[in-house]
Enzyme design. Structure first.
Site, PDB file in Angstrom:
ATOM      1  N   PHE A  39       3.191   4.169  -5.423  1.00  0.00           N
ATOM      2  CA  PHE A  39       2.458   2.922  -5.195  1.00  0.00           C
ATOM      3  C   PHE A  39       1.014   3.243  -4.846  1.00  0.00           C
ATOM      4  O   PHE A  39       0.741   4.005  -3.900  1.00  0.00           O
ATOM      5  CB  PHE A  39       3.114   2.115  -4.062  1.00  0.00           C
ATOM      6  CG  PHE A  39       4.524   1.695  -4.382  1.00  0.00           C
ATOM      7  CD1 PHE A  39       4.774   0.459  -4.976  1.00  0.00           C
ATOM      8  CD2 PHE A  39       5.598   2.540  -4.141  1.00  0.00           C
ATOM      9  CE1 PHE A  39       6.068   0.069  -5.297  1.00  0.00           C
ATOM     10  CE2 PHE A  39       6.900   2.158  -4.450  1.00  0.00           C
ATOM     11  CZ  PHE A  39       7.137   0.920  -5.028  1.00  0.00           C
ATOM     12  N   VAL A  77       4.375   5.758  -1.101  1.00  0.00           N
ATOM     13  CA  VAL A  77       3.166   4.953  -0.927  1.00  0.00           C
ATOM     14  C   VAL A  77       2.002   5.912  -0.680  1.00  0.00           C
ATOM     15  O   VAL A  77       2.091   6.785   0.196  1.00  0.00           O
ATOM     16  CB  VAL A  77       3.347   3.999   0.278  1.00  0.00           C
ATOM     17  CG1 VAL A  77       2.052   3.271   0.588  1.00  0.00           C
ATOM     18  CG2 VAL A  77       4.468   2.999  -0.007  1.00  0.00           C
ATOM     19  N   CYS A  78       0.927   5.767  -1.419  1.00  0.00           N
ATOM     20  CA  CYS A  78      -0.232   6.660  -1.260  1.00  0.00           C
ATOM     21  C   CYS A  78      -0.854   6.496   0.119  1.00  0.00           C
ATOM     22  O   CYS A  78      -1.201   5.385   0.530  1.00  0.00           O
ATOM     23  CB  CYS A  78      -1.282   6.364  -2.319  1.00  0.00           C
ATOM     24  SG  CYS A  78      -2.844   7.207  -1.970  1.00  0.00           S
ATOM     25  N   ILE A  79      -1.032   7.613   0.802  1.00  0.00           N
ATOM     26  CA  ILE A  79      -1.515   7.547   2.185  1.00  0.00           C
ATOM     27  C   ILE A  79      -2.957   7.029   2.272  1.00  0.00           C
ATOM     28  O   ILE A  79      -3.272   6.206   3.138  1.00  0.00           O
ATOM     29  CB  ILE A  79      -1.372   8.917   2.888  1.00  0.00           C
ATOM     30  CG1 ILE A  79      -1.705   8.787   4.376  1.00  0.00           C
ATOM     31  CG2 ILE A  79      -2.225   9.997   2.243  1.00  0.00           C
ATOM     32  CD1 ILE A  79      -1.251   9.955   5.212  1.00  0.00           C
ATOM     33  N   ALA A  82      -2.959   3.396   1.517  1.00  0.00           N
ATOM     34  CA  ALA A  82      -2.228   2.698   2.572  1.00  0.00           C
ATOM     35  C   ALA A  82      -3.071   2.555   3.838  1.00  0.00           C
ATOM     36  O   ALA A  82      -3.057   1.505   4.489  1.00  0.00           O
ATOM     37  CB  ALA A  82      -0.927   3.441   2.886  1.00  0.00           C
TER      38      ALA A  82
END
Lengths: 130, 131
Positions: A39, A77-79, A82
């Site tokens: 994501f 989820v991409c840090i 995010a």
């Protein structure tokens, strides 16, 4: 076939969030392997358990959580994306000094390297976004 | 058999990755977050190609000034790509020309390709990420 899915748009805002999960379900039903779902951009908003869509509407995050549980999906989820958008897990919340976390069950937060690895390891990368 | 310390996520074959930049640098975050992917990806030592087409050609236009919109001008970062061994930069000729630009207006050296050549390049890729 070993597939990975990239979700670039947020839930409810954009059809591609729905298309991504519908595609993933269809691929699993056909016996394909999903190596990873990543994501990115506003797509990270698919991973918050704090969203409360109207009761007569679909709940995309809960659908992902259920699908992950059933098929052992790796939802990442991409840090960096995010952090910009306030999606946090317990570790990140602690690290950033925030008073809570909102990541949904079945999702994990990690780096963009996970996207590149998915591109390397999968037969096809299927992208949902504009 | 691989030793445990060799079993890291960087393992695997070298693949041909293409990043297609189609949007203006400001207005949406796609261009900036695309650049972040490219910079991270460089560490994986893959075969990387960057394409700028449609409004994406504006991403590498010289003399960007974002003072009035309160957003960081990240265009100097494109000049750093060479240091990451990202050296295959292509610009679609038609996109550049229709915006009244030439390669002299760009901050990095690029190869111009027409849309047929670009289609051929895309055909050769294994992973195409479009932003």
């Amino acid at each position: 076939m070993k597939l990975s899915v990239l979700v670039n748009e947020g839930p409810y805002q954009h059809q591609s969030a729905d298309s991504a999960i519908q595609f993933t379900k269809a691929a699993l039903e056909r016996g394909h392997e999903i190596f990873r779902v990543f994501f990115y951009h506003d797509g990270v908003n698919n991973g918050t358990r704090f969203a409360v869509p109207p009761q007569d509407d679909r709940n995309i995050t809960q659908e992902w959580t259920a699908l992950a549980k059933e098929h052992g999906l790796d939802l990442v989820v991409c840090i960096a994306a995010a952090q910009r958008r306030g999606i946090l897990d317990e570790n990140e919340a602690k690290r950033q000094g925030k008073d809570g976390n909102n990541i949904a069950d079945g999702f994990r937060i990690s780096g963009l390297g996970q996207l590149i690895e998915a591109g390397i390891q999968s037969d096809r990368m299927v992208i949902f976004g504009d | 058999m691989a030793e445990p310390w060799e079993d890291d996520e960087l393992e695997g074959p070298v693949r041909k990755f293409m990043y297609v930049n189609r949007r203006a640098p400001y207005g949406t975050i796609y261009a900036l977050e695309s650049l972040e992917v490219v910079l991270i990806a460089a560490a994986f030592e893959q075969d990387v190609t960057l394409v700028f087409m449609d409004d994406g050609v504006y991403q590498i236009k010289k003399d960007q000034n974002t003072d009035a919109i309160g957003v960081k001008n990240f265009s100097p970062t494109y000049r750093a790509l060479e240091g990451y061994d990202v050296e295959k930069l292509y610009v679609e000729k038609e996109s550049l020309a229709s915006r009244g630009l030439t390669t002299d207006d760009l901050i990095v050296p690029v190869q111009l390709v027409d849309k047929d050549q670009l289609a051929q390049l895309m055909e050769e890729q294994e992973v195409i990420l479009s932003f």
